[in-house]
Design an enzyme around this catalytic site. Structure first.
Site, PDB file in Angstrom:
ATOM      1  N   THR A  22     -36.574  -0.184  -1.619  1.00  7.90           N
ATOM      2  CA  THR A  22     -35.964  -1.315  -2.316  1.00  7.90           C
ATOM      3  C   THR A  22     -37.055  -2.160  -2.951  1.00  7.90           C
ATOM      4  O   THR A  22     -38.073  -2.451  -2.314  1.00  7.90           O
ATOM      5  CB  THR A  22     -35.098  -2.207  -1.412  1.00  7.90           C
ATOM      6  OG1 THR A  22     -34.642  -3.341  -2.159  1.00  7.90           O
ATOM      7  CG2 THR A  22     -35.838  -2.705  -0.189  1.00  7.90           C
ATOM      8  N   LEU A  81     -35.286  -3.740 -15.853  1.00 11.07           N
ATOM      9  CA  LEU A  81     -36.630  -3.314 -16.239  1.00 11.07           C
ATOM     10  C   LEU A  81     -37.566  -3.317 -15.034  1.00 11.07           C
ATOM     11  O   LEU A  81     -38.503  -2.514 -14.955  1.00 11.07           O
ATOM     12  CB  LEU A  81     -37.187  -4.234 -17.330  1.00 11.07           C
ATOM     13  CG  LEU A  81     -36.491  -4.191 -18.688  1.00 11.07           C
ATOM     14  CD1 LEU A  81     -37.040  -5.290 -19.583  1.00 11.07           C
ATOM     15  CD2 LEU A  81     -36.670  -2.832 -19.343  1.00 11.07           C
ATOM     16  N   GLN A  82     -37.310  -4.201 -14.086  1.00 13.29           N
ATOM     17  CA  GLN A  82     -38.177  -4.337 -12.923  1.00 13.29           C
ATOM     18  C   GLN A  82     -38.205  -3.086 -12.061  1.00 13.29           C
ATOM     19  O   GLN A  82     -39.176  -2.832 -11.356  1.00 13.29           O
ATOM     20  CB  GLN A  82     -37.714  -5.524 -12.067  1.00 13.29           C
ATOM     21  CG  GLN A  82     -37.819  -6.846 -12.774  1.00 13.29           C
ATOM     22  CD  GLN A  82     -36.856  -7.881 -12.219  1.00 13.29           C
ATOM     23  OE1 GLN A  82     -37.228  -8.673 -11.374  1.00 13.29           O
ATOM     24  NE2 GLN A  82     -35.627  -7.879 -12.689  1.00 13.29           N
ATOM     25  N   ARG A  83     -37.121  -2.334 -12.082  1.00 15.29           N
ATOM     26  CA  ARG A  83     -37.035  -1.200 -11.171  1.00 15.29           C
ATOM     27  C   ARG A  83     -37.205   0.158 -11.857  1.00 15.29           C
ATOM     28  O   ARG A  83     -37.154   1.183 -11.187  1.00 15.29           O
ATOM     29  CB  ARG A  83     -35.698  -1.228 -10.426  1.00 15.29           C
ATOM     30  CG  ARG A  83     -34.480  -0.971 -11.296  1.00 15.29           C
ATOM     31  CD  ARG A  83     -33.200  -1.248 -10.538  1.00 15.29           C
ATOM     32  NE  ARG A  83     -32.044  -0.689 -11.225  1.00 15.29           N
ATOM     33  CZ  ARG A  83     -30.778  -0.985 -10.940  1.00 15.29           C
ATOM     34  NH1 ARG A  83     -30.537  -1.849  -9.976  1.00 15.29           N
ATOM     35  NH2 ARG A  83     -29.794  -0.423 -11.588  1.00 15.29           N
ATOM     36  N   GLY A 126     -29.577   0.723  -5.523  1.00 12.49           N
ATOM     37  CA  GLY A 126     -30.325   0.551  -6.759  1.00 12.49           C
ATOM     38  C   GLY A 126     -31.573   1.413  -6.760  1.00 12.49           C
ATOM     39  O   GLY A 126     -32.238   1.556  -5.729  1.00 12.49           O
ATOM     40  N   MET A 146     -35.391 -10.550 -10.151  1.00 12.77           N
ATOM     41  CA  MET A 146     -34.412 -10.157  -9.134  1.00 12.77           C
ATOM     42  C   MET A 146     -34.781 -10.711  -7.766  1.00 12.77           C
ATOM     43  O   MET A 146     -35.953 -10.796  -7.417  1.00 12.77           O
ATOM     44  CB  MET A 146     -34.296  -8.629  -9.065  1.00 12.77           C
ATOM     45  CG  MET A 146     -33.507  -8.016 -10.204  1.00 12.77           C
ATOM     46  SD  MET A 146     -33.386  -6.216 -10.003  1.00 12.77           S
ATOM     47  CE  MET A 146     -32.261  -5.821 -11.348  1.00 12.77           C
ATOM     48  N   GLY A 147     -33.769 -11.027  -6.981  1.00  8.90           N
ATOM     49  CA  GLY A 147     -33.971 -11.537  -5.634  1.00  8.90           C
ATOM     50  C   GLY A 147     -32.832 -12.455  -5.248  1.00  8.90           C
ATOM     51  O   GLY A 147     -32.770 -13.599  -5.716  1.00  8.90           O
ATOM     52  N   ARG A 148     -31.914 -11.951  -4.414  1.00  9.61           N
ATOM     53  CA  ARG A 148     -30.741 -12.733  -4.031  1.00  9.61           C
ATOM     54  C   ARG A 148     -31.086 -13.769  -2.964  1.00  9.61           C
ATOM     55  O   ARG A 148     -30.958 -14.965  -3.166  1.00  9.61           O
ATOM     56  CB  ARG A 148     -29.647 -11.786  -3.520  1.00  9.61           C
ATOM     57  CG  ARG A 148     -28.380 -12.489  -3.034  1.00  9.61           C
ATOM     58  CD  ARG A 148     -27.359 -11.476  -2.568  1.00  9.61           C
ATOM     59  NE  ARG A 148     -26.999 -10.573  -3.651  1.00  9.61           N
ATOM     60  CZ  ARG A 148     -26.069 -10.859  -4.571  1.00  9.61           C
ATOM     61  NH1 ARG A 148     -25.407 -11.995  -4.522  1.00  9.61           N
ATOM     62  NH2 ARG A 148     -25.808  -9.995  -5.536  1.00  9.61           N
ATOM     63  N   ASP A 161     -36.617  -5.093  -3.521  1.00  6.20           N
ATOM     64  CA  ASP A 161     -36.441  -6.421  -2.916  1.00  6.20           C
ATOM     65  C   ASP A 161     -37.378  -6.654  -1.738  1.00  6.20           C
ATOM     66  O   ASP A 161     -37.581  -7.808  -1.333  1.00  6.20           O
ATOM     67  CB  ASP A 161     -34.996  -6.616  -2.459  1.00  6.20           C
ATOM     68  CG  ASP A 161     -34.020  -6.654  -3.608  1.00  6.20           C
ATOM     69  OD1 ASP A 161     -34.386  -7.195  -4.668  1.00  6.20           O
ATOM     70  OD2 ASP A 161     -32.898  -6.138  -3.467  1.00  6.20           O
TER      71      ASP A 161
END
Length: 405
Positions: A139, A297-299, A10, A185-187, A141
């Site tokens: 990342t 949008l976050q990235r 990503g 986002m965040g798995r 993340d």
């Protein structure tokens, strides 16, 4: 010898700054040609190479590249199997390296990309190849081990915190009971959702609750807290990670649907957490409830990039080249924080095997006792990463980007 660099996974706002760092440092150290692999290792297998010396031939283009979101070279999500399972793929990769006289291989990416670097480095050792393989982390993340933080996280955190602050302002104007649930986002790691806590300040009361994947989520507990909060104020903004889980390990979004598919790496595709919770709020409490999913949008919000993030992404790219020039391989460039106030980070290298297929989550001691907010320790960690702005180059009223022709 020549250099090749690729981007994978990503994208982030800062990933092209790392590309600029690799390119300029390689040229400075005397590389004859710097190749870019289009669409990562998948494109490399097809010999989809471009000469960056031609595409990035002046300083203006380099500066524009730093301000361009997504991956200038394109990306992929190609799973490189072990050499014992598919050695032909490895033979193809090394034949291309030899064909183009490439001695240095740099791969900018996250966890799965570091796994690719680790496998190629191990195979090089096995066959006696002198090609050096170095990973460049990225990342949003922020879940890579061995590094204080990852390039891309600071800008994404700045976007999340800014968006939350604006939402708090927007939702407070009506004298009505309402709940706005924002999915971030965040798995398995809640670093990005944790950035919601940065919105709180003298001019903002901040979000009302933050739920991360690191702690179990229960519907009963959620509604108990929600009901208590609504007795204190009418308008609530709540941040939730897409990957928040029930005590039995199921994702909350699975309560709405069990039909999520998987990506090429076997990760269950997550979406709909905020939508499900907002629907439950409307049904149970009979109040206005809205779901907002920040999604990609976050990235890609380069218009509010963190200057610290962009500068560090460049440094970590250049640091990878320096490490390779010193003879290192099978490593990744990382950040080692040396101080919070004033903030400073050094660029070092760590063994790739300690990074690939590992995952760094938010420390439990940085999550408050109620499991719905972050402590001052997290804020002290994150605040330096969102400092400064890199103003876009505007053309016809909109940000200008550097694109592959």
């Amino acid at each position: 010898m020549n250099v090749v660099v690729g981007q994978s996974g990503g994208p982030t706002v800062a990933i092209n700054a790392s590309l600029a760092g690799v390119f300029e440092e390689a040229v400075r150290l005397g590389a004859e040609k710097v190749y870019g692999m289009q669409n990562g290792i998948a494109g490399f297998l097809q010999e989809k190479l471009v000469e960056l010396n031609d595409l990035l031939d002046d300083s203006e283009k380099i500066e524009l590249l730093k301000r361009t979101p997504a991956c200038f070279l394109g990306s992929c999500r190609h799973k490189l199997k072990g050499a014992e399972q598919n050695e032909e793929e490895y033979k193809k990769i090394f034949s291309v390296l030899e064909k183009y006289d490439i001695g240095y291989f740099f791969y900018i990416g996250g966890n799965d990309s570091m796994d690719t670097v680790a496998k190629l480095s191990a195979y090089a050792n096995k066959i006696g190849s002198k090609v050096r393989f170095v990973g460049v982390p990225k990342t949003i993340d922020n879940d890579l081990t061995e590094t204080d933080h990852t390039p891309g996280y600071g800008s994404a955190a700045k976007f999340v915190a800014t968006t939350m602050k604006e939402l708090v302002r927007d939702t407070s104007i009506y004298d009505l009971y309402s709940v706005t649930i924002v999915e971030v986002m965040g798995r398995n790691a809640g670093w990005l959702t944790a950035a919601s806590a940065l919105a709180k300040g003298e001019d903002c009361c901040g979000v009302d609750m933050i739920f991360l994947p690191e702690t179990p989520f229960t519907m009963d507990g959620f509604f108990q807290k929600l009901s208590a909060k609504l007795k204190e104020k009418k308008s609530l903004v709540i941040a939730v990670s897409e990957g928040i889980k029930l005590p039995d390990g199921r994702y909350v979004c699975e309560l709405a649907s069990s039909a999520q598919g998987e990506d090429v790496f076997g990760h269950k595709q997550l979406t709909g957490t905020a939508l499900f919770l907002a629907g439950e709020c409307a049904n149970r409490l009979k109040i206005k409830a809205r779901a907002i999913e920040l999604s990609t949008l976050q990235r890609c919000a380069s218009h509010i990039a963190s200057l610290t993030d962009i500068e560090e992404a460049y440094r970590v790219g250049a640091g990878a080249v320096q490490a390779a020039a010193e003879g290192k391989s099978g490593v990744a460039s990382v950040f080692i924080r040396t101080a919070n106030e004033p903030y400073s980070c050094a660029v070092e290298v760590r063994e790739i095997d300690k990074i690939a297929n590992q995952e760094k989550t938010v420390p439990l001691e940085w999550i408050d006792t109620e499991k719905d907010d972050l402590t001052e320790e997290y804020l002290a960690y994150a605040r330096p990463l969102i400092q400064g702005e890199l103003t876009p180059v505007f053309e016809n009223g909109l940000p200008k980007h550097l694109c592959m022709k």
